[in-house]
Design an enzyme around this catalytic site. Structure first.
Site, PDB file in Angstrom:
ATOM      1  N   SER A 164     -11.625  22.272 -62.872  1.00  0.00           N
ATOM      2  CA  SER A 164     -11.443  23.491 -62.505  1.00  0.00           C
ATOM      3  C   SER A 164     -10.040  23.250 -61.249  1.00  0.00           C
ATOM      4  O   SER A 164     -10.827  22.243 -59.852  1.00  0.00           O
ATOM      5  CB  SER A 164     -12.215  24.501 -61.885  1.00  0.00           C
ATOM      6  OG  SER A 164     -11.657  25.638 -61.261  1.00  0.00           O
TER       7      SER A 164
ATOM      8  N   LYS B 110      -8.384  23.901 -66.336  1.00  0.00           N
ATOM      9  CA  LYS B 110      -7.789  25.334 -65.336  1.00  0.00           C
ATOM     10  C   LYS B 110      -7.745  25.085 -63.861  1.00  0.00           C
ATOM     11  O   LYS B 110      -7.857  24.645 -63.162  1.00  0.00           O
ATOM     12  CB  LYS B 110      -9.211  25.999 -64.839  1.00  0.00           C
ATOM     13  CG  LYS B 110      -9.783  27.411 -65.306  1.00  0.00           C
ATOM     14  CD  LYS B 110     -11.186  27.325 -65.186  1.00  0.00           C
ATOM     15  CE  LYS B 110     -12.075  27.799 -63.766  1.00  0.00           C
ATOM     16  NZ  LYS B 110     -13.452  28.399 -63.624  1.00  0.00           N
TER      17      LYS B 110
ATOM     18  N   LYS C 276      -6.254  28.275 -61.210  1.00  0.00           N
ATOM     19  CA  LYS C 276      -6.415  29.623 -60.437  1.00  0.00           C
ATOM     20  C   LYS C 276      -5.604  29.634 -59.981  1.00  0.00           C
ATOM     21  O   LYS C 276      -4.424  29.187 -60.008  1.00  0.00           O
ATOM     22  CB  LYS C 276      -7.182  29.025 -59.214  1.00  0.00           C
ATOM     23  CG  LYS C 276      -8.359  28.558 -59.411  1.00  0.00           C
ATOM     24  CD  LYS C 276     -10.247  29.609 -59.840  1.00  0.00           C
ATOM     25  CE  LYS C 276     -11.172  28.731 -59.550  1.00  0.00           C
ATOM     26  NZ  LYS C 276     -11.663  30.252 -60.652  1.00  0.00           N
TER      27      LYS C 276
ATOM     28  N   ASP D  62      -7.506  30.835 -64.418  1.00  0.00           N
ATOM     29  CA  ASP D  62      -8.873  32.241 -63.713  1.00  0.00           C
ATOM     30  C   ASP D  62      -7.426  32.790 -63.111  1.00  0.00           C
ATOM     31  O   ASP D  62      -7.364  32.559 -62.000  1.00  0.00           O
ATOM     32  CB  ASP D  62      -9.576  30.925 -63.221  1.00  0.00           C
ATOM     33  CG  ASP D  62     -10.730  31.718 -62.966  1.00  0.00           C
ATOM     34  OD1 ASP D  62     -10.500  33.213 -63.101  1.00  0.00           O
ATOM     35  OD2 ASP D  62     -11.709  31.103 -62.808  1.00  0.00           O
TER      36      ASP D  62
ATOM     37  N   GLU E 216      -8.719  33.731 -67.548  1.00  0.00           N
ATOM     38  CA  GLU E 216     -10.160  34.644 -67.461  1.00  0.00           C
ATOM     39  C   GLU E 216     -10.414  35.633 -66.126  1.00  0.00           C
ATOM     40  O   GLU E 216      -9.572  35.291 -65.683  1.00  0.00           O
ATOM     41  CB  GLU E 216     -11.023  33.277 -66.833  1.00  0.00           C
ATOM     42  CG  GLU E 216     -12.537  33.093 -66.416  1.00  0.00           C
ATOM     43  CD  GLU E 216     -12.987  31.725 -66.483  1.00  0.00           C
ATOM     44  OE1 GLU E 216     -14.168  32.191 -65.586  1.00  0.00           O
ATOM     45  OE2 GLU E 216     -11.837  31.225 -65.402  1.00  0.00           O
TER      46      GLU E 216
ATOM     47  N   ASP F 280     -15.254  36.638 -67.003  1.00  0.00           N
ATOM     48  CA  ASP F 280     -16.980  36.315 -66.190  1.00  0.00           C
ATOM     49  C   ASP F 280     -16.948  36.844 -64.993  1.00  0.00           C
ATOM     50  O   ASP F 280     -18.386  37.466 -65.982  1.00  0.00           O
ATOM     51  CB  ASP F 280     -15.806  34.609 -65.587  1.00  0.00           C
ATOM     52  CG  ASP F 280     -16.093  34.556 -64.206  1.00  0.00           C
ATOM     53  OD1 ASP F 280     -17.973  34.509 -64.062  1.00  0.00           O
ATOM     54  OD2 ASP F 280     -16.032  33.402 -63.592  1.00  0.00           O
TER      55      ASP F 280
ATOM     56  N   LYS G 109     -21.739  31.801 -66.370  1.00  0.00           N
ATOM     57  CA  LYS G 109     -22.850  30.914 -64.952  1.00  0.00           C
ATOM     58  C   LYS G 109     -23.979  31.058 -64.949  1.00  0.00           C
ATOM     59  O   LYS G 109     -24.495  32.872 -64.492  1.00  0.00           O
ATOM     60  CB  LYS G 109     -21.926  30.857 -64.023  1.00  0.00           C
ATOM     61  CG  LYS G 109     -20.319  30.420 -64.292  1.00  0.00           C
ATOM     62  CD  LYS G 109     -19.444  31.239 -63.420  1.00  0.00           C
ATOM     63  CE  LYS G 109     -18.197  31.066 -63.048  1.00  0.00           C
ATOM     64  NZ  LYS G 109     -17.308  31.342 -62.168  1.00  0.00           N
TER      65      LYS G 109
ATOM     66  N   GLY H 258     -18.239  27.181 -63.423  1.00  0.00           N
ATOM     67  CA  GLY H 258     -18.861  26.334 -62.422  1.00  0.00           C
ATOM     68  C   GLY H 258     -18.573  26.851 -61.060  1.00  0.00           C
ATOM     69  O   GLY H 258     -18.187  28.040 -60.642  1.00  0.00           O
TER      70      GLY H 258
END
Length: 371
Positions: A135, A161, A163, A189, A214, A239, A263, A291
């Site tokens: 990530s 991934k 952000k 994400d 996400e 998520d 998670k 994570g």
């Protein structure tokens, strides 16, 4: 199970570098390390709550309080024979899932050690290795993100991934695709940063062949995600909206998503994680393990749950040195091969606690014994 004593230790550890998402920046992280003792063995769990209620409503402070005042006393008075029974014993407490998960995970580890088996085996996992991704947080420039992608592609991670947030989204994805092409397994994400009024931006992401987007919409939403998924070719992954197997059931039945990120802390522990996995497997919904900037104990639990069959997307459980100069487990979590982690063969989580590191970062501790 024989449970005699519980210890809580609050640690504060600096990250190697800042990590930013749409809801804030992290430069150090507090952890609660939970140890449950019984029958000559010790099981370990790790709280993934943050210092501030940015990701969800919990913090390290609320987790400590819930453990001390409610969950540890309840564990001592419950006749727990199997680790699955811990979540049943804690059902009287609403939410506070990260607090529940921290001590439930320690009980799972203790159980596996008392049985002389790996935590993965105790959960029903069969994999000897797991594929992992990485990530990448929000950076000051698009170029910096591309640099990180280059580094992690060279290290062999099997999924990237990144952000995103409004104003730092399409331009980032476009730059990555321009540099690395369409074959790179890539996802975005959003951490709940968008609304339906920004659907045109999200629809632009359809052009880049992403594995998934996400949690684009509100952290507690499964309704607007239905509308958004109908407008997108790209699968939506939920998520923050999923806190239980019931949440997952409703989201699947409504068509709110095509993937789910599990998670352990967010859903309340390994038992609930396994239930969500089984439900998604039944309905053909792929899952993967997200994570939360875990240290070694939390990473070990992530590795164990990912050995279940329907974890088919590489998760966020990167090597320890992605975030930390020094881990609290020995050996540190390292890639066994490019993009691959080996499942430890030792009993329980399969890692030893680095006591010197724990003492180095220790802020506060407490011990509780069964009366």
């Amino acid at each position: 199970m024989d449970i005699e004593r519980v210890e809580l230790k609050l640690l504060k550890v600096p990250l190697k570098s800042r990590f930013e998402t749409s809801f804030g920046e992290v430069t150090e992280k507090q952890f609660l390390l939970v140890s449950v003792h019984g029958g000559g063995e010790t099981g370990y769990g790790e709280s993934v709550a943050m210092d501030y209620p940015m990701y969800n409503e919990e913090t390290t402070g609320t987790v400590w309080y819930m453990l001390e005042e409610f969950l540890i006393p309840k564990l001592f008075t419950s006749q727990v024979k199997q680790p699955e029974e811990v979540s049943e014993a804690f059902a009287f407490v609403r939410r506070n899932n990260m607090a529940k998960a921290a001590i439930e995970g320690a009980v799972w580890d203790l159980y596996a050690k008392q049985q002389g088996i790996t935590l993965a085996s105790a959960l029903g996992g069969k994999k000897q290795t797991i594929d992992v991704g990485v990530s990448i947080g929000i950076e000051p420039t698009v170029e910096k993100v591309v640099e990180y992608v280059e580094r992690f592609v060279e290290e062999g991670y099997k999924r990237i991934k990144v952000k995103i947030k409004p104003g730092f989204d399409v331009n980032v994805i476009e730059a990555i695709r321009r540099r690395f092409g369409s074959d790179l397994p890539l996802m975005a994400d959003a951490n709940s940063a968008y609304t339906m009024q920004q659907i045109d931006i999200l629809k632009q992401l359809d052009d880049y062949g992403l594995m998934m987007i996400e949690q684009p919409l509100a952290h507690d939403d499964i309704v607007d995600h239905i509308k958004l998924q109908k407008e997108l070719r790209t699968p939506i992954c939920l998520d923050e909206s999923i806190h239980s197997v019931e949440d997952a059931r409703k989201a699947i039945e409504l068509g709110s998503c095509k993937m789910i990120n599990i998670k352990i802390g967010r859903v309340g522990g390994l038992t609930e994680s396994r239930k969500i996995h089984d439900l998604c497997e039944k309905h053909g919904i792929p899952v993967w393990c997200g994570g939360m900037l875990e240290m070694g104990v939390g990473r070990a639990h992530n590795i164990a749950i990912t050995t279940l069959d329907n974890f088919t997307v590489p998760g966020d459980t990167s090597a320890s040195d992605r975030y930390w100069e020094e881990d609290i487990v020995e050996p540190a979590v390292k890639l066994a091969a490019p993009g691959t982690l080996a499942v430890p063969e030792g009993a329980g989580i399969g890692y030893r606690i680095n006591e010197l590191a724990v003492q180095k970062y220790l802020v506060r501790s407490a011990e509780f014994t069964k009366r």
